[in-house]
Motif scaffolding. Structure first.
Motif, mmCIF file in Angstrom:
data_model
loop_
_atom_site.group_PDB
_atom_site.id
_atom_site.type_symbol
_atom_site.label_atom_id
_atom_site.label_comp_id
_atom_site.label_asym_id
_atom_site.label_seq_id
_atom_site.Cartn_x
_atom_site.Cartn_y
_atom_site.Cartn_z
ATOM 1 N N ILE A 102 -1.951 23.657 -1.935
ATOM 2 C CA ILE A 102 -2.609 22.958 -3.146
ATOM 3 C C ILE A 102 -3.215 21.878 -2.067
ATOM 4 O O ILE A 102 -3.154 21.039 -0.243
ATOM 5 C CB ILE A 102 -1.941 21.563 -3.869
ATOM 6 C CG1 ILE A 102 -0.583 20.826 -2.755
ATOM 7 C CG2 ILE A 102 -1.095 22.840 -4.862
ATOM 8 C CD1 ILE A 102 0.258 20.076 -3.405
ATOM 9 N N PRO A 103 -4.452 21.026 -2.584
ATOM 10 C CA PRO A 103 -5.376 20.116 -1.503
ATOM 11 C C PRO A 103 -4.235 18.780 -1.566
ATOM 12 O O PRO A 103 -3.330 18.590 -2.057
ATOM 13 C CB PRO A 103 -6.463 19.693 -2.673
ATOM 14 C CG PRO A 103 -5.483 19.951 -4.382
ATOM 15 C CD PRO A 103 -5.023 21.463 -3.294
ATOM 16 N N GLY A 104 -5.303 17.604 -0.510
ATOM 17 C CA GLY A 104 -4.395 17.309 -0.089
ATOM 18 C C GLY A 104 -5.709 15.816 -0.183
ATOM 19 O O GLY A 104 -6.779 16.335 -0.057
ATOM 20 N N LEU A 105 -4.606 14.842 -1.049
ATOM 21 C CA LEU A 105 -5.628 13.776 -1.413
ATOM 22 C C LEU A 105 -4.773 12.552 0.321
ATOM 23 O O LEU A 105 -3.686 12.089 0.794
ATOM 24 C CB LEU A 105 -5.208 12.278 -2.438
ATOM 25 C CG LEU A 105 -5.632 11.503 -2.781
ATOM 26 C CD1 LEU A 105 -7.202 11.033 -2.510
ATOM 27 C CD2 LEU A 105 -5.339 10.919 -3.807
ATOM 28 N N VAL A 106 -6.154 12.213 1.139
ATOM 29 C CA VAL A 106 -5.546 11.288 2.310
ATOM 30 C C VAL A 106 -5.634 10.100 1.427
ATOM 31 O O VAL A 106 -6.929 9.354 1.856
ATOM 32 C CB VAL A 106 -6.242 12.001 3.736
ATOM 33 C CG1 VAL A 106 -5.209 10.482 4.824
ATOM 34 C CG2 VAL A 106 -5.547 12.891 3.689
ATOM 35 N N ILE A 107 -5.110 8.815 2.059
ATOM 36 C CA ILE A 107 -5.175 7.391 1.769
ATOM 37 C C ILE A 107 -4.802 6.729 3.174
ATOM 38 O O ILE A 107 -4.361 6.836 4.091
ATOM 39 C CB ILE A 107 -4.263 6.777 1.077
ATOM 40 C CG1 ILE A 107 -3.737 7.003 -0.112
ATOM 41 C CG2 ILE A 107 -4.247 5.102 1.379
ATOM 42 C CD1 ILE A 107 -2.733 6.876 -1.373
ATOM 43 N N PHE A 108 -6.804 6.650 4.024
ATOM 44 C CA PHE A 108 -6.772 6.449 5.053
ATOM 45 C C PHE A 108 -6.559 4.973 5.209
ATOM 46 O O PHE A 108 -8.068 4.970 5.238
ATOM 47 C CB PHE A 108 -8.100 7.088 5.849
ATOM 48 C CG PHE A 108 -7.564 7.770 7.936
ATOM 49 C CD1 PHE A 108 -8.479 5.874 8.187
ATOM 50 C CD2 PHE A 108 -7.636 8.295 8.554
ATOM 51 C CE1 PHE A 108 -8.278 6.176 9.343
ATOM 52 C CE2 PHE A 108 -8.206 8.462 9.559
ATOM 53 C CZ PHE A 108 -8.240 7.653 10.259
ATOM 54 N N GLN A 109 -6.294 4.071 5.872
ATOM 55 C CA GLN A 109 -6.545 2.705 5.686
ATOM 56 C C GLN A 109 -6.502 2.404 7.726
ATOM 57 O O GLN A 109 -6.140 2.741 8.193
ATOM 58 C CB GLN A 109 -5.055 2.011 5.065
ATOM 59 C CG GLN A 109 -5.360 -0.248 5.700
ATOM 60 C CD GLN A 109 -4.857 -0.180 6.577
ATOM 61 O OE1 GLN A 109 -4.206 0.418 7.363
ATOM 62 N NE2 GLN A 109 -5.710 -1.164 7.288
ATOM 63 N N THR A 110 -7.699 0.843 7.449
ATOM 64 C CA THR A 110 -8.132 0.758 8.482
ATOM 65 C C THR A 110 -8.365 -0.949 8.654
ATOM 66 O O THR A 110 -8.916 -1.066 7.712
ATOM 67 C CB THR A 110 -8.844 1.475 9.739
ATOM 68 O OG1 THR A 110 -9.205 1.122 11.378
ATOM 69 C CG2 THR A 110 -9.985 2.117 8.750
ATOM 70 N N LEU A 151 1.091 -1.433 0.115
ATOM 71 C CA LEU A 151 -0.137 0.170 -0.060
ATOM 72 C C LEU A 151 0.599 1.254 0.148
ATOM 73 O O LEU A 151 0.408 2.490 -0.783
ATOM 74 C CB LEU A 151 -1.366 0.052 0.972
ATOM 75 C CG LEU A 151 -2.082 0.760 1.459
ATOM 76 C CD1 LEU A 151 -2.895 0.739 0.427
ATOM 77 C CD2 LEU A 151 -1.864 0.956 2.286
ATOM 78 N N ALA A 152 2.085 1.259 1.213
ATOM 79 C CA ALA A 152 2.722 2.751 0.350
ATOM 80 C C ALA A 152 3.458 2.314 -0.642
ATOM 81 O O ALA A 152 3.882 3.756 -1.226
ATOM 82 C CB ALA A 152 3.904 2.014 1.471
ATOM 83 N N ASP A 153 3.807 1.091 -1.406
ATOM 84 C CA ASP A 153 4.352 1.848 -2.546
ATOM 85 C C ASP A 153 3.379 1.703 -3.428
ATOM 86 O O ASP A 153 3.392 3.189 -4.394
ATOM 87 C CB ASP A 153 4.551 0.371 -3.098
ATOM 88 C CG ASP A 153 5.970 -0.317 -2.511
ATOM 89 O OD1 ASP A 153 6.047 0.363 -1.706
ATOM 90 O OD2 ASP A 153 6.156 -1.367 -2.677
ATOM 91 N N GLN A 154 1.796 1.757 -2.949
ATOM 92 C CA GLN A 154 0.565 2.220 -4.165
ATOM 93 C C GLN A 154 0.667 3.706 -3.853
ATOM 94 O O GLN A 154 0.483 4.605 -5.308
ATOM 95 C CB GLN A 154 -0.605 1.287 -3.766
ATOM 96 C CG GLN A 154 -0.258 -0.208 -4.632
ATOM 97 C CD GLN A 154 -1.031 -0.368 -3.572
ATOM 98 O OE1 GLN A 154 -1.574 -0.964 -2.514
ATOM 99 N NE2 GLN A 154 -2.062 -1.511 -4.712
ATOM 100 N N GLY A 155 0.841 3.467 -2.779
ATOM 101 C CA GLY A 155 0.601 5.595 -2.279
ATOM 102 C C GLY A 155 1.411 6.416 -2.326
ATOM 103 O O GLY A 155 1.247 7.342 -3.632
ATOM 104 N N LEU A 156 2.931 6.159 -3.055
ATOM 105 C CA LEU A 156 3.851 6.873 -3.545
ATOM 106 C C LEU A 156 4.322 6.881 -4.590
ATOM 107 O O LEU A 156 3.731 8.071 -5.819
ATOM 108 C CB LEU A 156 5.622 6.047 -3.226
ATOM 109 C CG LEU A 156 6.924 6.684 -3.606
ATOM 110 C CD1 LEU A 156 6.633 8.449 -3.101
ATOM 111 C CD2 LEU A 156 7.626 6.208 -3.215
ATOM 112 N N ALA A 157 3.510 6.117 -5.870
ATOM 113 C CA ALA A 157 3.500 5.639 -7.270
ATOM 114 C C ALA A 157 2.467 6.532 -7.335
ATOM 115 O O ALA A 157 2.698 7.644 -8.781
ATOM 116 C CB ALA A 157 3.378 4.111 -7.753
#
Length: 248
Positions: free
Chosen positions: A152-160, A81-87
């Motif tokens: 700039i706006p922010g996109l938060v990937i929030f995993q739980t 998921l970290a790889d996906q978020g960075l990409a």
């Protein structure tokens, strides 16, 4: 790398897509590490399908560090998921870094996932973070404060993977956050996702500032599906947030 062979869909711009603030990806592919290039390309397709090519945003990665999350850290789901978020962020932000925020009974943030350190960063980082409960509200408020002043706006990937310590506190925090230039893309691992479904439809917000994507077994979800899930409501939020004066 996804476990599934992907077809290439025909991109279709989202209705009322906001005007792009840049051209193409924020970071050119020749500056992206080879192991992330395919992920960056898949993310670009999802953005293009939603009419979001050229949009700029800061990306944040918020990861549940409650005790029930142990298997997902052990099997590599969280690193992927970290790889996906960075990409994804290479298409949206030119700084090559994604702030990494762990939350349990408290928030821990002293590291970012970057193009230089992403390999194994979750394993090397989360081991120093204590396991805890699931305090959504504290994590949501933390990201709002962290993003304050960002142009700039922010996109938060929030995993739980489960319900929050306090449903009311989580709901109140998301309502407060709806006045900030942040969109929360909630990602649910495992089966305990009913609260996330309700949170996605929460009333009383300035604008609809959240979406929900269910990844019961993260390794059985293709990269394309994950990116589509992260971005499918982001464009409509941008349009609504700009109309409300939340995003300039």
């Amino acid at each position: 790398m996804s476990l599934f062979r992907r077809s290439t869909p025909t991109p279709a711009p989202a209705a009322s897509a906001p005007v792009p603030t840049g051209q193409g990806p924020a970071i050119s592919l020749d500056k992206v590490p080879a192991s992330l290039v395919n992920l960056a390309k898949v993310a670009a397709v999802s953005l293009e399908k939603k009419g979001l090519t050229g949009q700029r945003a800061a990306v944040y990665l918020v990861m549940d560090h409650s005790g029930s999350m142990t298997p997902f850290y052990a099997d590599g789901s969280m690193q992927h998921l970290a790889d996906q978020g960075l990409a994804l962020s290479t298409n949206l932000d030119d700084d090559g870094r994604v702030p990494l925020i762990f939350f349990g009974s408290r928030v821990d943030h002293d590291r970012s996932v970057t193009l230089d350190n992403f390999q194994g960063v979750i394993h090397s980082t989360h081991r120093s973070v204590p396991w805890g409960s699931t305090d959504y509200a504290q994590a949501i408020d933390y990201v709002v404060n962290l993003h304050e002043g960002t142009p700039i706006p922010g996109l938060v990937i929030f995993q739980t993977d489960g319900d929050p310590d306090s449903e009311r506190a989580a709901e109140d925090a998301l309502r407060r956050a709806s006045k900030a230039p942040l969109f929360f893309a909630f990602v649910g691992f495992g089966r305990r996702v009913n609260f996330l479904k309700r949170l996605d439809k929460l009333r009383g917000r300035a604008v609809d500032n959240a979406s929900f994507f269910h990844a019961d077994d993260p390794f059985m979800v293709s990269d394309e599906a994950l990116y589509d899930g992260l971005t499918h409501e982001y464009g409509s939020w941008l349009t609504a947030a700009r109309a409300a004066g939340i995003v300039l």
